[in-house]
Design an enzyme around this catalytic site. Structure first.
Site, PDB file in Angstrom:
ATOM      1  N   TYR A 149      -0.837  31.610 -46.933  1.00 20.95           N
ATOM      2  CA  TYR A 149      -1.086  30.391 -47.380  1.00 20.95           C
ATOM      3  C   TYR A 149       0.209  29.098 -47.963  1.00 20.95           C
ATOM      4  O   TYR A 149       1.132  29.660 -47.835  1.00 20.95           O
ATOM      5  CB  TYR A 149      -1.494  30.036 -49.144  1.00 20.95           C
ATOM      6  CG  TYR A 149      -2.181  29.044 -49.429  1.00 20.95           C
ATOM      7  CD1 TYR A 149      -0.992  27.780 -50.090  1.00 20.95           C
ATOM      8  CD2 TYR A 149      -3.553  27.931 -49.261  1.00 20.95           C
ATOM      9  CE1 TYR A 149      -2.125  26.566 -50.598  1.00 20.95           C
ATOM     10  CE2 TYR A 149      -3.511  26.547 -49.248  1.00 20.95           C
ATOM     11  CZ  TYR A 149      -2.658  26.428 -50.383  1.00 20.95           C
ATOM     12  OH  TYR A 149      -2.498  25.149 -51.359  1.00 20.95           O
ATOM     13  N   ASP A 166       7.939  30.803 -44.646  1.00 15.55           N
ATOM     14  CA  ASP A 166       7.720  29.736 -45.221  1.00 15.55           C
ATOM     15  C   ASP A 166       8.160  30.636 -47.230  1.00 15.55           C
ATOM     16  O   ASP A 166       7.259  30.828 -47.453  1.00 15.55           O
ATOM     17  CB  ASP A 166       5.931  29.452 -45.834  1.00 15.55           C
ATOM     18  CG  ASP A 166       5.920  28.966 -46.829  1.00 15.55           C
ATOM     19  OD1 ASP A 166       4.420  28.494 -46.641  1.00 15.55           O
ATOM     20  OD2 ASP A 166       6.620  28.565 -47.881  1.00 15.55           O
ATOM     21  N   LYS A 210       8.413  24.348 -55.279  1.00 12.08           N
ATOM     22  CA  LYS A 210       8.541  24.394 -56.331  1.00 12.08           C
ATOM     23  C   LYS A 210      10.112  24.632 -56.951  1.00 12.08           C
ATOM     24  O   LYS A 210      10.288  23.637 -57.454  1.00 12.08           O
ATOM     25  CB  LYS A 210       7.684  25.950 -56.142  1.00 12.08           C
ATOM     26  CG  LYS A 210       6.335  26.275 -55.911  1.00 12.08           C
ATOM     27  CD  LYS A 210       6.188  27.600 -55.561  1.00 12.08           C
ATOM     28  CE  LYS A 210       4.279  27.715 -54.786  1.00 12.08           C
ATOM     29  NZ  LYS A 210       3.490  27.083 -55.582  1.00 12.08           N
TER      30      LYS A 210
HETATM   31  P1  KE4 Z   1       2.674  22.517 -52.224  1.00 10.57           P
HETATM   32  O1  KE4 Z   1       2.211  21.557 -51.328  1.00 10.57           O
HETATM   33  O2  KE4 Z   1       1.328  23.390 -53.323  1.00 10.57           O
HETATM   34  O3  KE4 Z   1       3.476  22.067 -52.922  1.00 10.57           O
HETATM   35  O4  KE4 Z   1       2.750  24.275 -51.713  1.00 10.57           O
HETATM   36  C1  KE4 Z   1       1.712  24.800 -50.352  1.00 10.57           C
HETATM   37  C2  KE4 Z   1       2.372  25.853 -50.649  1.00 10.57           C
HETATM   38  C3  KE4 Z   1       2.800  26.496 -49.023  1.00 10.57           C
HETATM   39  N1  KE4 Z   1       3.649  27.960 -49.121  1.00 10.57           N
HETATM   40  C4  KE4 Z   1       3.179  28.496 -50.346  1.00 10.57           C
HETATM   41  C5  KE4 Z   1       3.966  30.111 -49.722  1.00 10.57           C
HETATM   42  C6  KE4 Z   1       2.634  28.511 -51.566  1.00 10.57           C
HETATM   43  O5  KE4 Z   1       2.586  29.496 -52.058  1.00 10.57           O
HETATM   44  C7  KE4 Z   1       2.104  26.983 -51.671  1.00 10.57           C
HETATM   45  C8  KE4 Z   1       1.273  26.681 -52.730  1.00 10.57           C
HETATM   46  N2  KE4 Z   1       1.130  27.426 -53.428  1.00 10.57           N
HETATM   47  C9  KE4 Z   1       0.172  28.110 -54.584  1.00 10.57           C
HETATM   48  C10 KE4 Z   1       0.053  28.772 -55.677  1.00 10.57           C
HETATM   49  N3  KE4 Z   1      -0.087  30.921 -54.630  1.00 10.57           N
HETATM   50  C11 KE4 Z   1       0.301  25.972 -55.164  1.00 10.57           C
HETATM   51  C12 KE4 Z   1      -0.695  26.327 -56.569  1.00 10.57           C
HETATM   52  C13 KE4 Z   1      -2.257  25.637 -56.004  1.00 10.57           C
HETATM   53  O6  KE4 Z   1      -2.585  25.025 -55.162  1.00 10.57           O
HETATM   54  O7  KE4 Z   1      -2.460  24.947 -57.027  1.00 10.57           O
END
Ligand code: KE4
Length: 430
Positions: free
Chosen positions: A143, A238, A266
């Site tokens: 993701y 990533d 994060k």
């Molecule tokens: P954000 O746009 O949610 O800040 O980041 C996206 C993203 C990009 N790359 C990786 C490897 C990520 O894990 C994420 C976001 N992680 C999820 C949890 N697995 C966010 C939690 C959510 O979607 O509420």
């Protein structure tokens, strides 16, 4: 456990927010429960609107490396907000952040944005501008945020909902997104052979953590480095989850492999909305206003967000031993959960890299999307409920990670393992 206030909040939320939440995985749908509304966090603890206290392993999905509401972060933010919240102009804090983040990670140049999604969007656009190619390789089950082009066989909330693609994404947008199999470098080589001189980049979670924690097999990341190099494509790590989590220099340092571009989120924000992308100077010189690749953001580098991120990265800089401590705690937790599963006769495999771990309801380790999706999500939901009832707050999805922080004590770990023994014993393991 009293949940009346959370229930009434959820009823109100459902009338004005899609599914009652601002991010799908928070809705607890895949575990068949109503979410708890959290009002405070401190160290390893969360407190919900009914006063129930939990040992937390979601950690706001990763940012809280030193635990919730750390005084060094809170007090720094309290000082900054006295001078205002944002100016839409360069601020000294952005320079301090960029200097520290590049020093810790070893990348040359970095650009701040407001989320991991934005960081990935920026990195891919730069890669396409730099290589003048359009196609991008991602891996099933990984993701990379919710930008249209990345919502193909994606993990996290999409996998949780059982739908790895999204409605509303025009086929033309994902036509240039190619999908390979995680831990299978040959599947990447094959895509390069089928698409000669057309692939701009390979983007990978160096440790997949959005289909549950799936470690890279020995040699997998190095193979991606070599294949990308050989075909004139860029390698994008990533590191939204692994950045500053596995080591000060993230997965690049942990595995000793340098990517061409890296995305962060994060931890770099200390709990505030911050994402970032960066890498080789010759590539990042493509970014506006220096170069022709446009990317912008009203709140990018916001002083308050920079303050929270800087406070946390500064703690990393001063306390490099934090990684040994949290890795040791995570190892104890992983061993305890595995032992609890064995004694309950539960088909559970615990997967861990550093302070990231997942208890898969699988008889054997997950190595890619195809194996991860075989997890017994019904059993996971029962385990989740049993742990929640015992004061342990886990990700409300089999396909996420547990995050161990510097605030998790030995007593926290022991309490978690004991709760798991009881929760697992209460589930029928056919
Ligand atoms: P954000 O746009 O949610 O800040 O980041 C996206 C993203 C990009 N790359 C990786 C490897 C990520 O894990 C994420 C976001 N992680 C999820 C949890 N697995 C966010 C939690 C959510 O979607 O509420």
């Amino acid at each position: 456990m009293n949940t009346a206030t959370s229930k009434s909040l959820f009823a109100r939320a459902g009338r004005v927010l899609p599914g009652g939440v601002n991010s799908p995985v928070r809705a607890f749908r895949s575990v068949g429960l109503d979410p708890r509304f959290i009002v405070s966090g401190n160290g390893s603890r969360l407190t919900d609107a009914d006063g129930n206290v939990f040992i937390d392993y979601v950690s706001s999905w990763g940012p809280m490396l030193f635990g919730h509401n750390h005084p060094a972060v809170r007090e720094a933010v309290e000082r900054t907000v006295r001078d205002g919240l944002g100016f839409g102009a360069p601020s000294p804090l952005e320079v301090d952040m960029a200097e520290l983040a590049t020093r810790l990670t070893g990348i040359d140049v970095i650009r701040m944005v407001n989320s991991g999604t934005e960081a990935v969007m920026g990195a891919i656009r730069v890669a396409r501008g730099f290589t003048k190619r359009n196609k991008v390789v991602k891996f099933a089950g990984c993701y990379h945020g919710h930008s249209d082009m990345m919502l193909v066989k994606a993990g996290s909330g999409l996998l949780t909902g059982g739908v790895p693609d999204s409605a509303g994404v025009p086929p033309g947008v994902t036509a240039d997104t190619l999908t390979a199999r995680y831990n299978d470098a040959d599947s990447v080589e094959a895509l390069f052979k089928e698409n000669p001189d057309a692939i701009a980049a390979v983007i990978v979670e160096p440790v997949a953590a959005n289909m549950g924690v799936v470690p890279p097999k020995d040699g997998f990341l190095q193979a991606l480095r070599d294949i990308s190099q050989r075909h004139g494509a860029l390698l994008i790590f990533d590191e939204v989850i692994t950045g500053f989590r596995l080591a000060p220099g993230g997965a690049q340092e942990y595995f000793g492999i340098r990517a061409d571009l890296v995305t962060y989120g994060k931890i770099i924000g200390g709990g505030m909305p911050v994402g970032a992308y960066g890498g080789r100077r010759d590539i990042m010189e493509m970014v506006a206003p220096l170069g022709p690749v446009y990317q912008a953001g009203t709140l990018s580098g916001n002083p308050v967000a920079m303050t929270a991120g800087l406070a946390q990265l500064s703690m990393i800089d001063r306390d490099r031993d934090v990684y040994a401590r949290i890795d040791r705690a995570a190892a104890r937790l992983a061993d305890g959960l595995a032992a609890a599963a064995r004694s309950a006769g539960a088909a559970v495999t615990v997967s861990r890299v550093g302070s990231l771990l997942t208890a898969f309801f699988l008889p054997a380790p997950a190595v890619d999307y195809e194996s991860a999706v075989n997890s017994d999500t019904t059993a996971y939901a029962a385990y989740f409920a049993g742990m929640l009832d015992r004061g342990i707050y886990l990700a409300p999805s089999q396909f996420e990670a547990m995050f161990v922080s510097a605030a998790h004590s030995d007593e926290d770990i022991d309490a978690t393992v004991n709760a798991a023994k009881e929760a697992l014993a209460g589930i029928s393991h056919a």
